[in-house]
Write a protein that holds these residues in place. Sequence first.
Motif, mmCIF file in Angstrom:
data_model
loop_
_atom_site.group_PDB
_atom_site.id
_atom_site.type_symbol
_atom_site.label_atom_id
_atom_site.label_comp_id
_atom_site.label_asym_id
_atom_site.label_seq_id
_atom_site.Cartn_x
_atom_site.Cartn_y
_atom_site.Cartn_z
ATOM 1 N N UNK A 12 28.393 68.944 92.144
ATOM 2 C CA UNK A 12 29.382 69.884 91.627
ATOM 3 C C UNK A 12 30.625 69.907 92.507
ATOM 4 N N UNK A 13 30.413 69.811 93.825
ATOM 5 C CA UNK A 13 31.534 69.744 94.767
ATOM 6 C C UNK A 13 32.360 68.484 94.531
ATOM 7 N N UNK A 14 31.692 67.366 94.275
ATOM 8 C CA UNK A 14 32.387 66.104 94.034
ATOM 9 C C UNK A 14 33.238 66.172 92.770
ATOM 10 N N UNK A 15 32.696 66.765 91.713
ATOM 11 C CA UNK A 15 33.375 66.773 90.418
ATOM 12 C C UNK A 15 34.604 67.670 90.403
ATOM 13 N N UNK A 16 34.737 68.521 91.407
ATOM 14 C CA UNK A 16 35.915 69.386 91.475
ATOM 15 C C UNK A 16 37.092 68.702 92.154
ATOM 16 N N UNK A 17 36.866 67.517 92.709
ATOM 17 C CA UNK A 17 37.975 66.844 93.391
ATOM 18 C C UNK A 17 38.796 66.019 92.398
ATOM 19 N N UNK A 18 40.039 65.701 92.786
ATOM 20 C CA UNK A 18 41.019 65.134 91.858
ATOM 21 C C UNK A 18 40.556 63.849 91.189
ATOM 22 N N UNK A 19 39.862 62.981 91.924
ATOM 23 C CA UNK A 19 39.482 61.690 91.349
ATOM 24 C C UNK A 19 38.628 61.876 90.103
ATOM 25 N N UNK A 20 37.774 62.890 90.101
ATOM 26 C CA UNK A 20 36.825 63.066 89.003
ATOM 27 C C UNK A 20 37.256 64.097 87.960
ATOM 28 N N UNK A 21 38.271 64.878 88.252
ATOM 29 C CA UNK A 21 38.642 65.929 87.298
ATOM 30 C C UNK A 21 39.641 65.430 86.253
ATOM 31 N N UNK A 22 40.340 64.322 86.539
ATOM 32 C CA UNK A 22 41.329 63.797 85.592
ATOM 33 C C UNK A 22 40.751 62.604 84.828
ATOM 34 N N UNK A 82 36.812 61.334 102.749
ATOM 35 C CA UNK A 82 35.806 62.404 102.761
ATOM 36 C C UNK A 82 35.012 62.409 101.452
ATOM 37 N N UNK A 83 35.708 62.205 100.322
ATOM 38 C CA UNK A 83 35.041 62.207 99.021
ATOM 39 C C UNK A 83 34.149 60.982 98.839
ATOM 40 N N UNK A 84 34.560 59.846 99.414
ATOM 41 C CA UNK A 84 33.683 58.681 99.319
ATOM 42 C C UNK A 84 32.397 58.922 100.102
ATOM 43 N N UNK A 85 32.506 59.555 101.247
ATOM 44 C CA UNK A 85 31.301 59.879 102.023
ATOM 45 C C UNK A 85 30.381 60.804 101.238
ATOM 46 N N UNK A 86 30.984 61.772 100.555
ATOM 47 C CA UNK A 86 30.185 62.684 99.732
ATOM 48 C C UNK A 86 29.539 61.929 98.577
ATOM 49 N N UNK A 87 30.287 61.023 97.951
ATOM 50 C CA UNK A 87 29.743 60.207 96.865
ATOM 51 C C UNK A 87 28.533 59.404 97.335
ATOM 52 N N UNK A 88 28.662 58.756 98.489
ATOM 53 C CA UNK A 88 27.554 57.952 99.014
ATOM 54 C C UNK A 88 26.358 58.834 99.382
ATOM 55 N N UNK A 89 26.644 60.031 99.875
ATOM 56 C CA UNK A 89 25.554 60.967 100.186
ATOM 57 C C UNK A 89 24.771 61.294 98.907
ATOM 58 N N UNK A 90 25.496 61.516 97.812
ATOM 59 C CA UNK A 90 24.860 61.836 96.523
ATOM 60 C C UNK A 90 24.036 60.658 96.019
ATOM 61 N N UNK A 91 24.574 59.455 96.154
ATOM 62 C CA UNK A 91 23.859 58.265 95.680
ATOM 63 C C UNK A 91 22.604 58.001 96.502
ATOM 64 N N UNK A 92 22.679 58.244 97.801
ATOM 65 C CA UNK A 92 21.483 58.084 98.639
ATOM 66 C C UNK A 92 20.446 59.161 98.304
ATOM 67 N N UNK A 93 20.926 60.354 97.970
ATOM 68 C CA UNK A 93 20.019 61.404 97.520
ATOM 69 C C UNK A 93 19.317 60.974 96.234
ATOM 70 N N UNK A 94 20.090 60.422 95.311
ATOM 71 C CA UNK A 94 19.519 59.935 94.048
ATOM 72 C C UNK A 94 18.450 58.877 94.317
ATOM 73 N N UNK A 95 18.741 58.007 95.269
ATOM 74 C CA UNK A 95 17.788 56.946 95.605
ATOM 75 C C UNK A 95 16.503 57.515 96.197
ATOM 76 N N UNK A 96 16.594 58.661 96.850
ATOM 77 C CA UNK A 96 15.423 59.249 97.509
ATOM 78 C C UNK A 96 14.480 59.957 96.549
#
Length: 409
Positions: free
Chosen positions: A29-39, A298-312
């Motif tokens: 949810x935090x990721x989706x609020x950033x500019x790259x994903x909201x537009x 910062x957002x790429x780090x968050x994205x990778x954190x989410x993807x690693x979570x998904x992998x877990x």
Amino acid sequence: QVTGHLDDCTCDVETIDAFNNYKLFPRLNELLENDYFRYYKVNLKKPCPFWDDNSHCGVRDCAVKPCPSDEVPDGIRSGSYKYSEGASNLAEECEEAKRLGAVDGSLSKETQQAVLQWTRHDDSSDSFCEADDIYSPDAEYVDLLLNPERYTGYKGPDAWKIWNSIYEENCFKPQNVKRPLTSGRGELFIYLTKWFSSVCVEKRAFYKLISGLHASINIHLSARYLLQDTWSEKKWGPNVTEFQQRFDEVITRGEGPRRLKNLYFLYLIELRALCKVLPFFERPGFQLYTGNKSHDAEMKNLLLEILHLAKSFPLHFDENSFFAGNKKEAAKLKEEFRLHFKNISKIMDCVGCFKCRLWGKLQTQGLGTALKILFSENLIEKIPESGPSYGFQLTRQEIVALFNAFGRL
């Protein structure tokens, strides 16, 4: 509330709820609020390709407010990504690839046309969606946070026509089962249940994905329903009665819980895609480029954190059960699967409510991108750690749709 085991996989509802609610969703949810994903750039003016119908919802809440161009970050509008020497080299390699891939002007017009057709076929052969031409004058950026998915008043024959077309013409199901999501048809539901147990896993999965997507949309509309509309204010909130009409076990004669379990199945499919696509996003040259260097990192780090979570996640769906039989028959079924879904993505251009069309297009593109990832595993495994990924590629549109669609589940 549904509980227990899900068909065609080793997972259960409780494991998914705990993982999503407490681990994954808050970060997503935090990721989706950033500019790259909201537009999200979308063409809401494309004509319906299946029937002549220019009717559009006249309710004001059906309208979508596009972004003025100066509100969209420069990096998103320009599509460039040059923070580092490595990224600059990557951009140059991409330009070189485009140059090498250009049609030789010395060829005859007929040969040039043939080459272009081959290129278009190669570009579309792994696509599960009819993507918008983002360079069309009718394509506009939309701020998804300012145009939330909710009940708009769009209903009746026009809305039913969309879902009827999806289920009747594009879903794998028995021909004598008409509109299986219609309530109050217990005998057909029993027949459908028997059919489910006899049909191949791919056709069951396709039906469950579409049913899960439909359930997801209905939950959003019930959760953000127009409860009060006066000259002074509008009040949106949960409509329990509307939810019960669609999902209550007694009212739907047993269909409601199955619809909700199909939503969990859809979640597993998209979660598995996020796990599989990790190597694409891990490359140093990949950036969520908006023009704000520190924030983008910062957002790429968050994205990778989410993807690693998904992998877990401990109980992933095994996509290897798909198309695993006779190679010729499996290839035929896979292509039928792809074309059916692509047709459904085209039907979204027939939705009369523009806000419903926006979210319908985004969520079908998101699921289509997830399917593209799952069926491109061999290409993803060959992605180099640095340099361009020629074999497997995702556009910004696909990335935005993939994560926003997953965030709606």
